[in-house]
Design a protein around this motif. Structure first.
Motif, PDB file in Angstrom:
ATOM      1  N   ASN A 226       0.863  -1.178   0.000  1.00 15.20           N
ATOM      2  CA  ASN A 226       0.000   0.000   0.000  1.00 15.20           C
ATOM      3  C   ASN A 226       0.899   1.228   0.000  1.00 15.20           C
ATOM      4  O   ASN A 226       1.490   1.569   1.022  1.00 15.20           O
ATOM      5  N   GLU A 228       0.016   4.363  -1.099  1.00 18.65           N
ATOM      6  CA  GLU A 228      -0.638   5.643  -0.792  1.00 18.65           C
ATOM      7  C   GLU A 228      -0.589   5.851   0.707  1.00 18.65           C
ATOM      8  O   GLU A 228      -0.713   4.904   1.469  1.00 18.65           O
ATOM      9  N   GLU A 229      -0.407   7.047   1.123  1.00 23.94           N
ATOM     10  CA  GLU A 229      -0.415   7.256   2.563  1.00 23.94           C
ATOM     11  C   GLU A 229      -1.053   8.587   2.925  1.00 23.94           C
ATOM     12  O   GLU A 229      -1.138   9.498   2.108  1.00 23.94           O
ATOM     13  N   LEU A 230      -1.484   8.647   4.149  1.00 26.11           N
ATOM     14  CA  LEU A 230      -2.160   9.839   4.659  1.00 26.11           C
ATOM     15  C   LEU A 230      -1.145  10.962   4.861  1.00 26.11           C
ATOM     16  O   LEU A 230      -0.105  10.754   5.484  1.00 26.11           O
TER      17      LEU A 230
ATOM     18  N   ALA B  81      -5.257   0.164   6.763  1.00 29.78           N
ATOM     19  CA  ALA B  81      -3.911  -0.072   6.211  1.00 29.78           C
ATOM     20  C   ALA B  81      -3.710   0.727   4.930  1.00 29.78           C
ATOM     21  O   ALA B  81      -2.641   1.283   4.698  1.00 29.78           O
ATOM     22  N   ARG B  82      -4.731   0.774   4.108  1.00 24.99           N
ATOM     23  CA  ARG B  82      -4.611   1.509   2.842  1.00 24.99           C
ATOM     24  C   ARG B  82      -4.440   3.003   3.104  1.00 24.99           C
ATOM     25  O   ARG B  82      -3.683   3.682   2.444  1.00 24.99           O
ATOM     26  N   LEU B  83      -5.179   3.502   4.103  1.00 20.48           N
ATOM     27  CA  LEU B  83      -5.114   4.923   4.430  1.00 20.48           C
ATOM     28  C   LEU B  83      -3.703   5.317   4.855  1.00 20.48           C
ATOM     29  O   LEU B  83      -3.199   6.366   4.472  1.00 20.48           O
ATOM     30  N   PHE B  84      -3.068   4.485   5.653  1.00 22.32           N
ATOM     31  CA  PHE B  84      -1.760   4.839   6.197  1.00 22.32           C
ATOM     32  C   PHE B  84      -0.595   4.248   5.395  1.00 22.32           C
ATOM     33  O   PHE B  84       0.552   4.395   5.807  1.00 22.32           O
ATOM     34  N   GLY B  85      -0.890   3.586   4.281  1.00 18.54           N
ATOM     35  CA  GLY B  85       0.181   3.027   3.459  1.00 18.54           C
ATOM     36  C   GLY B  85       0.957   1.941   4.167  1.00 18.54           C
ATOM     37  O   GLY B  85       2.186   1.938   4.150  1.00 18.54           O
TER      38      GLY B  85
END
Lengths: 314, 241
Positions: A226, A228-230, B81-85
């Protein structure tokens, strides 16, 4: 008094089984992951058992299929070869088609009946819509019919899609696409090679839509990437704007509602100039011609704004 | 940053015990303390923000009530998990069979976020009540009663136990890395999340081994200093069926 639904649920629980898979099933060949399809052949006993909720859905789908066949017959179509079995010995592809449909022109068309939620049903008006669907099982439908067309040596077939809520139907026609059908045969051959060699094809790049909840995820062990990150930013001006935006949101909604109510009323009046209380209102009607435009790609950016917990910082 | 090896812990404890008896001397000067305090404050604020953003990503269906505490299911963990990579790699599971035929799967995974790396495990046993117990209607004294019965290990689906261990590992890794474990229902209710499913852990009567609820257990332990079912409680009072 006794609990009816509990007994029904127990019935479905008792039907929870996975069956040995010795061939490449036509209904699955449209699945985009060859590794999954290979596991279906070699590790079928490690496949997660279906949840009772899914068995309810399958059962409902079968009922709808029976109903649709009766409906098509009542409408005057000749239905034949129901659940006719196919086998391609060279690639090990097997399947059974729902039926062949004839309209008195001497031709028979392979027909697959698919029931779907009203939301999905609304989004599908062509085979292209199926290929583009965000539901992996819908993207797999064309592959199934392509193989039936190829194996039954027919040029054209159709899907009869039934809306699970309204029971309304729609037909989606599809011609044999040799290129795509050939790619499915190659996929079947790749699976066969892996089955014989006791190997598995490489993993597809991690895709939550495909990998999350996959029946073989616990065996495949896809490494998740993943990227993408916030982005946590401190932007006081924008933060203030967001806070103020939330404050005026209620008023904005009320404004839009009142504006619509007033304008809807004014549109119904015969005169173009109206006085109500302290207000003067003028109505102007213009007619313009719009030129037809060529289809161009448009990029839309949708922004969702949600408030975090009331006591969160900021 | 890799999680510390547990074998280091006893040495650390020994060292702490020694310093307890001595005068506490801080190696930091006043300015150093201020920097540490500021960093700690920033860290707390960041953790609060991470928690708030993570909760915003989930909905009621992602949470279950396990014995009164909220538990984030893997569906919710993966959204977060996707939000925070967060990325992860999970190794092949280990499989152990006990003397009674019950077995256990254990997965180990590495979870990464912004250069930080932790290890987490996920285990499930066929002995878990979720797999090994089911309700059945039985006739007792001419009356139909619902009873929990044991399912023998050979009749429990291995793939389901395996899948359970895998999803536990994913859920554990993500929630640990973000520090969003041990939340309360008050925190979740504040963002409009309510438990869709409730899982109550049943205890056993220490005398007859019958299932008892947590309420029965709590009452019995207070009154009789041991977990008893209602029948055995009555027997303690000199009564009984």
């Amino acid at each position: 008094m006794f609990n009816v639904e509990e007994k029904v649920l127990n019935h479905f629980e008792s039907k929870k089984r996975v069956f040995p898979c010795r061939s490449n099933r036509a209904s699955s060949m449209g699945h985009e992951c060859a590794r999954y399809l290979t596991y279906c052949r070699t590790r079928w006993e490690d496949k997660r058992l279906p949840e009772p909720g899914l068995l309810y859905i399958f059962n409902y789908g079968n009922t709808i299929e029976d109903m649709a066949i009766k409906r098509l017959q009542a409408a005057g179509f000749k239905i034949s070869n129901q659940q006719r079995d196919f086998e391609d010995k060279q690639t090990g592809i097997t399947g059974h088609i729902d039926c062949f449909l004839a309209n008195g022109d001497g031709k028979e068309y392979p027909c697959e009946i698919k029931s779907m939620s009203p939301y999905i049903w609304d989004t599908i008006d062509s085979v292209e819509d199926m290929y583009k669907s965000d539901k992996k099982w819908v993207r797999g439908y064309p592959g199934q019919l392509q193989l039936y067309l190829l194996l039954s040596e027919k040029e054209e077939g159709l899907f009869y899609l039934v809306n699970k809520l309204t029971s309304q139907g729609k037909d989606i026609w599809m011609k044999l696409n040799y290129g795509y059908a050939e790619s499915l045969l190659k996929k079947a051959e790749e699976i066969n090679r892996n089955v014989i060699a006791n190997t598995v094809p490489n993993r597809i790049p991690y895709n939550p839509e495909m990998c999350r909840g996959c029946d073989f995820e616990h065996i495949c062990l896809p490494p998740a990437e993943n990227n993408e990150e916030l982005l946590i930013e401190a932007e006081p001006v924008i933060e203030e704007a967001l806070n103020r935006r939330a404050e005026v949101e209620v008023m904005s909604k009320e404004y839009s509602k009142l504006d619509k109510k007033i304008k809807d009323y004014i549109k119904t009046r015969a005169s173009d100039k109206i006085n109500i209380g302290d207000w003067f209102i003028e109505k102007k009607t213009t007619v313009s011609m719009s030129k037809p435009k060529e289809a161009t790609e448009i990029t839309r950016t949708t922004i969702f704004i949600k408030k975090l917990t009331p006591d969160s910082p900021g | 940053m890799k999680q510390k090896d547990f074998t280091e812990e006893p040495i650390k404890e020994k060292a702490l015990a020694k310093t307890d008896k001595q005068e506490v001397v801080t190696p930091l000067n006043d300015d150093g303390l201020i920097v540490v305090a500021e960093q700690a404050e920033k860290r707390i604020a960041a953790m609060k923000k991470i928690k708030a953003c993570a909760l915003q990503m989930t909905n009621s269906n992602d949470w279950i009530d396990e014995g009164g505490k909220p538990y984030l299911q893997v569906s919710g963990s993966e959204k977060v998990a996707r939000l925070f990579g967060i990325s992860w790699r999970v190794s092949e599971p280990t499989f152990e069979v006990g003397e009674d035929g019950h077995y256990m799967y254990c997965y180990k995974g590495e979870f990464m976020m912004k250069g930080a790396l932790i290890e987490a495990v996920g285990t499930r046993s066929s002995r878990d009540a979720f797999f090994s117990r089911k309700s059945e209607w039985k006739t007792e004294d001419g009356q139909k009663v619902k009873k929990k019965v044991d399912i023998p290990p050979e009749k429990i689906d291995k793939a389901n136990v395996m899948k359970g261990a895998y999803t536990n590992c994913i859920g554990n890794g993500i929630t640990r890395l973000l520090g969003i474990r041990n939340l309360t229902w008050e925190e979740l209710t504040a963002v409009g999340i309510k438990a869709a499913t409730k899982v109550e852990f049943k205890s056993k009567c220490s005398e007859c081994k019958a299932d008892i609820t947590s309420a029965e257990k709590g009452y019995s332990e207070k009154k009789y200093q041991k977990a008893l079912c209602r029948d055995c409680q009555a027997k303690q009072n000199g009564g009984g069926k």
